[in-house]
Design a protein around this motif. Structure first.
Motif, short mmCIF file in Angstrom:
data_model
loop_
_atom_site.label_atom_id
_atom_site.label_comp_id
_atom_site.label_asym_id
_atom_site.label_seq_id
_atom_site.Cartn_x
_atom_site.Cartn_y
_atom_site.Cartn_z
N ALA A 64 0.84 -1.20 0.00
CA ALA A 64 0.00 0.00 0.00
C ALA A 64 0.88 1.25 0.00
CB ALA A 64 -0.91 0.00 1.23
N LEU A 65 0.75 2.06 -1.05
CA LEU A 65 1.45 3.34 -1.11
C LEU A 65 0.58 4.39 -0.43
CD1 LEU A 65 2.70 3.31 -4.82
CD2 LEU A 65 4.13 3.15 -2.78
N ILE A 66 1.07 4.98 0.65
CA ILE A 66 0.30 5.93 1.44
C ILE A 66 0.62 7.36 0.99
CG2 ILE A 66 -0.27 6.73 3.75
CD1 ILE A 66 -0.94 3.79 3.24
N PRO A 67 -0.39 8.13 0.56
CA PRO A 67 -0.14 9.49 0.09
C PRO A 67 0.45 10.38 1.18
CG PRO A 67 -2.29 8.74 -0.64
CD PRO A 67 -1.79 7.73 0.36
N ALA A 68 1.25 11.35 0.78
CA ALA A 68 1.85 12.30 1.71
C ALA A 68 0.75 13.03 2.47
CB ALA A 68 2.71 13.30 0.94
N GLY A 69 0.92 13.17 3.76
CA GLY A 69 -0.04 13.88 4.58
C GLY A 69 -1.15 13.03 5.17
N PHE A 70 -1.27 11.78 4.72
CA PHE A 70 -2.28 10.90 5.29
C PHE A 70 -1.81 10.41 6.66
CE2 PHE A 70 -5.07 9.39 1.53
CZ PHE A 70 -5.20 10.69 1.10
N ASP A 71 -2.74 10.16 7.55
CA ASP A 71 -2.46 9.94 8.97
C ASP A 71 -2.45 8.45 9.33
OD1 ASP A 71 -2.32 10.03 11.73
OD2 ASP A 71 -4.17 11.16 12.02
N LEU A 72 -1.29 7.97 9.75
CA LEU A 72 -1.13 6.58 10.18
C LEU A 72 -1.00 6.46 11.70
CD1 LEU A 72 1.42 5.31 7.49
CD2 LEU A 72 -0.95 4.54 7.74
N SER A 73 -1.27 7.53 12.43
CA SER A 73 -0.95 7.56 13.86
C SER A 73 -1.66 6.47 14.67
CB SER A 73 -1.27 8.94 14.45
OG SER A 73 -2.64 9.27 14.26
N ALA A 74 -2.88 6.11 14.30
CA ALA A 74 -3.58 5.08 15.07
C ALA A 74 -2.84 3.75 15.00
CB ALA A 74 -5.01 4.92 14.55
N ILE A 75 -2.32 3.41 13.82
CA ILE A 75 -1.56 2.17 13.68
C ILE A 75 -0.18 2.31 14.31
CG2 ILE A 75 -0.52 0.57 12.02
CD1 ILE A 75 -2.86 1.10 10.16
N GLU A 76 0.43 3.48 14.16
CA GLU A 76 1.74 3.70 14.77
C GLU A 76 1.68 3.52 16.28
OE1 GLU A 76 3.45 7.00 11.55
OE2 GLU A 76 2.39 7.64 13.37
#
Length: 225
Positions: A64-76
């Motif tokens: 999965a290529l994640i676009p710049a600025g999208f939020d992964l904090s919940a998984i992090e």
């Protein structure tokens, strides 16, 4: 459509709810944000590496290529929680050595050209067989309306560059030979809108080749008579 196209910039049109990872309490899984699909094998298990020929070790997978600025904090946050609970690093130096599922796109040769728009990528996978050699249930794949996608449509629906999102189950692992980390287990996937293929993605033959007239073919066939 591509990110820059005749209809304008696509990013502002993506719902905010698709731009961040979220925890889905009902299932206990996490949803990744909307992403561009690469190297998908959602219907047919494939080897985890080029030198692996044992079918019992095959996996379903997608990058999965994640676009710049999208939020992964919940998984992090969940990844760090698992590191604390399962690996219990004694200090920051040991903690830094633990493998995490967030990959730098610029560091992957085949994807480096996409790093400006998609700086982070995730590799999601699920084992096709359990430890007893029994076939596991494949990840569910649905369209934007929640209807199952047929495996017969795999080439047209899961090409490099298709937008999708997925539910994942983060889990901790340790290898007997050394190394430990947290990975994202692929649970289900939802196919979103179509887009231009990326990095050699599958393109329908009818969109690449123009029709050749009978006269042209006659000339060519005659040359070899």
């Amino acid at each position: 459509m591509s990110i820059q196209n005749e209809s304008g910039n696509l990013m502002p049109k993506i719902p905010d709810s698709f731009k961040k990872a979220v925890y889905f309490e009902k299932s206990g899984n996490f949803f990744i944000p909307a992403a561009r699909m690469m190297y998908a094998s959602l219907f047919t298990p494939t080897p985890p590496s080029q030198d692996e020929d044992d079918e019992k070790k095959f996996i379903w997978s997608v990058t999965a290529l994640i676009p710049a600025g999208f939020d992964l904090s919940a998984i992090e946050e969940e990844v760090e929680r698992l590191i604390d609970r399962e690996h219990k690093p004694a200090n920051d130096k040991l903690r830094a050595k633990i493998t995490r599922p967030f990959l730098d796109t610029a560091g992957i040769r085949s994807l480096a050209s996409l790093a400006d728009e998609y700086p982070v990528c995730l590799r999601l996978s699920a084992k096709a067989y359990d430890k007893n050699g029994k076939r596991r249930q494949a990840p569910g794949v649905v369209d934007m309306h929640g209807k199952p996608v047929s495996p017969d449509n795999e080439p047209d629906e899961t090409y490099n560059g298709r937008w999708f999102r997925a539910s994942v189950n983060p889990y901790a692992w340790s290898h007997k030979t050394g190394g430990e980390g947290v990975s994202l287990g692929l649970v289900n996937a939802q196919l979103l809108w179509h887009d231009d293929p990326l990095a050699g993605g599958k393109v329908a033959a009818e969109s690449e080749f123009e029709a050749i007239s009978d006269e042209e073919m006659a000339d060519l066939e005659g040359a070899f008579e």
